[in-house]
Design a protein around this motif. Structure first.
Motif, PDB file in Angstrom:
ATOM      1  N   GLU A  26      -1.583   5.664   6.241  1.00 30.10           N
ATOM      2  CA  GLU A  26      -2.013   6.734   7.144  1.00 30.10           C
ATOM      3  C   GLU A  26      -3.526   6.730   7.306  1.00 30.10           C
ATOM      4  O   GLU A  26      -4.045   6.954   8.412  1.00 30.10           O
ATOM      5  CB  GLU A  26      -1.505   8.074   6.645  1.00 30.10           C
ATOM      6  CG  GLU A  26       0.003   8.215   6.843  1.00 30.10           C
ATOM      7  CD  GLU A  26       0.617   9.422   6.165  1.00 30.10           C
ATOM      8  OE1 GLU A  26      -0.066  10.091   5.345  1.00 30.10           O
ATOM      9  OE2 GLU A  26       1.799   9.700   6.440  1.00 30.10           O
ATOM     10  N   ALA A  27      -4.274   6.456   6.235  1.00 28.49           N
ATOM     11  CA  ALA A  27      -5.736   6.343   6.342  1.00 28.49           C
ATOM     12  C   ALA A  27      -6.107   5.175   7.250  1.00 28.49           C
ATOM     13  O   ALA A  27      -7.021   5.286   8.074  1.00 28.49           O
ATOM     14  CB  ALA A  27      -6.356   6.179   4.958  1.00 28.49           C
ATOM     15  N   LEU A  28      -5.397   4.063   7.135  1.00 29.05           N
ATOM     16  CA  LEU A  28      -5.620   2.917   8.019  1.00 29.05           C
ATOM     17  C   LEU A  28      -5.414   3.320   9.472  1.00 29.05           C
ATOM     18  O   LEU A  28      -6.252   3.042  10.337  1.00 29.05           O
ATOM     19  CB  LEU A  28      -4.654   1.786   7.650  1.00 29.05           C
ATOM     20  CG  LEU A  28      -4.653   0.583   8.583  1.00 29.05           C
ATOM     21  CD1 LEU A  28      -5.847  -0.318   8.289  1.00 29.05           C
ATOM     22  CD2 LEU A  28      -3.352  -0.195   8.466  1.00 29.05           C
ATOM     23  N   PRO A  72       0.829  -1.210   0.000  1.00 28.57           N
ATOM     24  CA  PRO A  72       0.000   0.000   0.000  1.00 28.57           C
ATOM     25  C   PRO A  72       0.864   1.261   0.000  1.00 28.57           C
ATOM     26  O   PRO A  72       2.037   1.218   0.377  1.00 28.57           O
ATOM     27  CB  PRO A  72      -0.805  -0.114   1.300  1.00 28.57           C
ATOM     28  CG  PRO A  72      -0.033  -1.052   2.156  1.00 28.57           C
ATOM     29  CD  PRO A  72       0.733  -1.961   1.239  1.00 28.57           C
ATOM     30  N   THR A  73       0.271   2.353  -0.419  1.00 29.81           N
ATOM     31  CA  THR A  73       0.976   3.636  -0.384  1.00 29.81           C
ATOM     32  C   THR A  73       1.000   4.157   1.042  1.00 29.81           C
ATOM     33  O   THR A  73       0.209   3.731   1.891  1.00 29.81           O
ATOM     34  CB  THR A  73       0.270   4.670  -1.270  1.00 29.81           C
ATOM     35  OG1 THR A  73      -1.026   4.947  -0.704  1.00 29.81           O
ATOM     36  CG2 THR A  73       0.126   4.176  -2.709  1.00 29.81           C
ATOM     37  N   LEU A 106      -7.856   1.574  12.347  1.00 32.35           N
ATOM     38  CA  LEU A 106      -7.267   1.070  13.592  1.00 32.35           C
ATOM     39  C   LEU A 106      -7.917   1.627  14.854  1.00 32.35           C
ATOM     40  O   LEU A 106      -8.166   0.856  15.793  1.00 32.35           O
ATOM     41  CB  LEU A 106      -5.753   1.292  13.592  1.00 32.35           C
ATOM     42  CG  LEU A 106      -4.983   0.529  12.497  1.00 32.35           C
ATOM     43  CD1 LEU A 106      -3.479   0.786  12.619  1.00 32.35           C
ATOM     44  CD2 LEU A 106      -5.293  -0.953  12.517  1.00 32.35           C
ATOM     45  N   PRO A 107      -8.231   2.927  14.917  1.00 28.38           N
ATOM     46  CA  PRO A 107      -8.914   3.412  16.131  1.00 28.38           C
ATOM     47  C   PRO A 107     -10.280   2.742  16.346  1.00 28.38           C
ATOM     48  O   PRO A 107     -10.655   2.447  17.487  1.00 28.38           O
ATOM     49  CB  PRO A 107      -9.085   4.912  15.886  1.00 28.38           C
ATOM     50  CG  PRO A 107      -8.015   5.257  14.902  1.00 28.38           C
ATOM     51  CD  PRO A 107      -7.878   4.039  14.031  1.00 28.38           C
ATOM     52  N   GLN A 108     -10.995   2.467  15.254  1.00 22.60           N
ATOM     53  CA  GLN A 108     -12.284   1.785  15.377  1.00 22.60           C
ATOM     54  C   GLN A 108     -12.119   0.353  15.877  1.00 22.60           C
ATOM     55  O   GLN A 108     -13.013  -0.193  16.511  1.00 22.60           O
ATOM     56  CB  GLN A 108     -13.010   1.785  14.019  1.00 22.60           C
ATOM     57  CG  GLN A 108     -13.467   3.148  13.570  1.00 22.60           C
ATOM     58  CD  GLN A 108     -14.486   3.737  14.525  1.00 22.60           C
ATOM     59  OE1 GLN A 108     -15.407   3.068  14.979  1.00 22.60           O
ATOM     60  NE2 GLN A 108     -14.315   5.019  14.841  1.00 22.60           N
ATOM     61  N   ALA A 109     -10.969  -0.228  15.600  1.00 22.89           N
ATOM     62  CA  ALA A 109     -10.674  -1.588  16.054  1.00 22.89           C
ATOM     63  C   ALA A 109      -9.986  -1.584  17.420  1.00 22.89           C
ATOM     64  O   ALA A 109      -9.499  -2.619  17.874  1.00 22.89           O
ATOM     65  CB  ALA A 109      -9.798  -2.301  15.026  1.00 22.89           C
ATOM     66  N   LYS A 137     -15.253  -2.598   6.092  1.00 19.27           N
ATOM     67  CA  LYS A 137     -16.199  -1.477   5.942  1.00 19.27           C
ATOM     68  C   LYS A 137     -15.568  -0.286   5.229  1.00 19.27           C
ATOM     69  O   LYS A 137     -16.259   0.678   4.932  1.00 19.27           O
ATOM     70  CB  LYS A 137     -16.664  -0.997   7.326  1.00 19.27           C
ATOM     71  CG  LYS A 137     -17.382  -2.024   8.149  1.00 19.27           C
ATOM     72  CD  LYS A 137     -17.680  -1.427   9.514  1.00 19.27           C
ATOM     73  CE  LYS A 137     -18.099  -2.443  10.532  1.00 19.27           C
ATOM     74  NZ  LYS A 137     -18.265  -1.846  11.864  1.00 19.27           N
ATOM     75  N   SER A 138     -14.259  -0.335   4.988  1.00 19.49           N
ATOM     76  CA  SER A 138     -13.557   0.831   4.453  1.00 19.49           C
ATOM     77  C   SER A 138     -13.195   0.655   2.978  1.00 19.49           C
ATOM     78  O   SER A 138     -13.246  -0.445   2.432  1.00 19.49           O
ATOM     79  CB  SER A 138     -12.280   1.099   5.258  1.00 19.49           C
ATOM     80  OG  SER A 138     -11.253   0.220   4.851  1.00 19.49           O
ATOM     81  N   SER A 139     -12.789   1.747   2.370  1.00 25.85           N
ATOM     82  CA  SER A 139     -12.343   1.716   0.976  1.00 25.85           C
ATOM     83  C   SER A 139     -10.968   1.065   0.837  1.00 25.85           C
ATOM     84  O   SER A 139     -10.496   0.833  -0.272  1.00 25.85           O
ATOM     85  CB  SER A 139     -12.301   3.131   0.407  1.00 25.85           C
ATOM     86  OG  SER A 139     -11.361   3.912   1.128  1.00 25.85           O
ATOM     87  N   LEU A 140     -10.329   0.749   1.944  1.00 27.90           N
ATOM     88  CA  LEU A 140      -9.005   0.131   1.933  1.00 27.90           C
ATOM     89  C   LEU A 140      -9.065  -1.393   1.877  1.00 27.90           C
ATOM     90  O   LEU A 140      -8.038  -2.048   1.745  1.00 27.90           O
ATOM     91  CB  LEU A 140      -8.228   0.545   3.192  1.00 27.90           C
ATOM     92  CG  LEU A 140      -7.988   2.032   3.384  1.00 27.90           C
ATOM     93  CD1 LEU A 140      -7.444   2.304   4.781  1.00 27.90           C
ATOM     94  CD2 LEU A 140      -7.057   2.552   2.311  1.00 27.90           C
ATOM     95  N   ALA A 141     -10.250  -1.952   1.959  1.00 30.04           N
ATOM     96  CA  ALA A 141     -10.422  -3.404   2.118  1.00 30.04           C
ATOM     97  C   ALA A 141      -9.670  -4.232   1.089  1.00 30.04           C
ATOM     98  O   ALA A 141      -9.066  -5.240   1.429  1.00 30.04           O
ATOM     99  CB  ALA A 141     -11.901  -3.763   2.103  1.00 30.04           C
TER     100      ALA A 141
END
Length: 101
Positions: free
Chosen positions: A32-34, A26-27, A39-42, A81-85
């Motif tokens: 950074e988006a993760l 990943p870039t 991560l905070p949601q997890a 749930k995210s666009s990173l899936a």
């Protein structure tokens, strides 16, 4: 001769070259988006900037789960749930190298 940090050497020992997807990682903006959304949601709190390693990044931090499997389950739920899936795979590794640097 390549000058590797002890963290890079430990990572290379845990994850042989055949398991790393070098060139497909990943870039930094995706990582950074993760860190800022998934991560905070997890319930994972990062404790440092992501460190680039062959095939991806190391994100160090803490969590309140009983074990790494429970943490990965929580991260996988939030990641789905995210666009990173479809852009990354998350792997949990205990910090065996903490004291080497």
């Amino acid at each position: 001769l390549v000058n590797q940090t002890s963290r890079e050497m430990a990572f290379s020992a845990l994850y042989p070259k055949c398991t790393r997807k070098e060139g497909e990682e990943p870039t930094i903006s995706q990582v950074e988006a993760l860190i800022n959304t998934v991560l905070p949601q997890a319930k994972f709190s990062s404790s440092s900037k992501p460190q680039k390693v062959a095939g991806g990044y190391i994100v160090s931090g803490t969590h309140k789960y009983e074990n790494g499997d429970a943490l990965i389950d929580a991260i996988d739920r939030e990641l789905a749930k995210s666009s990173l899936a479809d852009k990354m795979t998350i792997v949990y590794t205990p910090n065996y190298a903490s004291g080497l640097e």
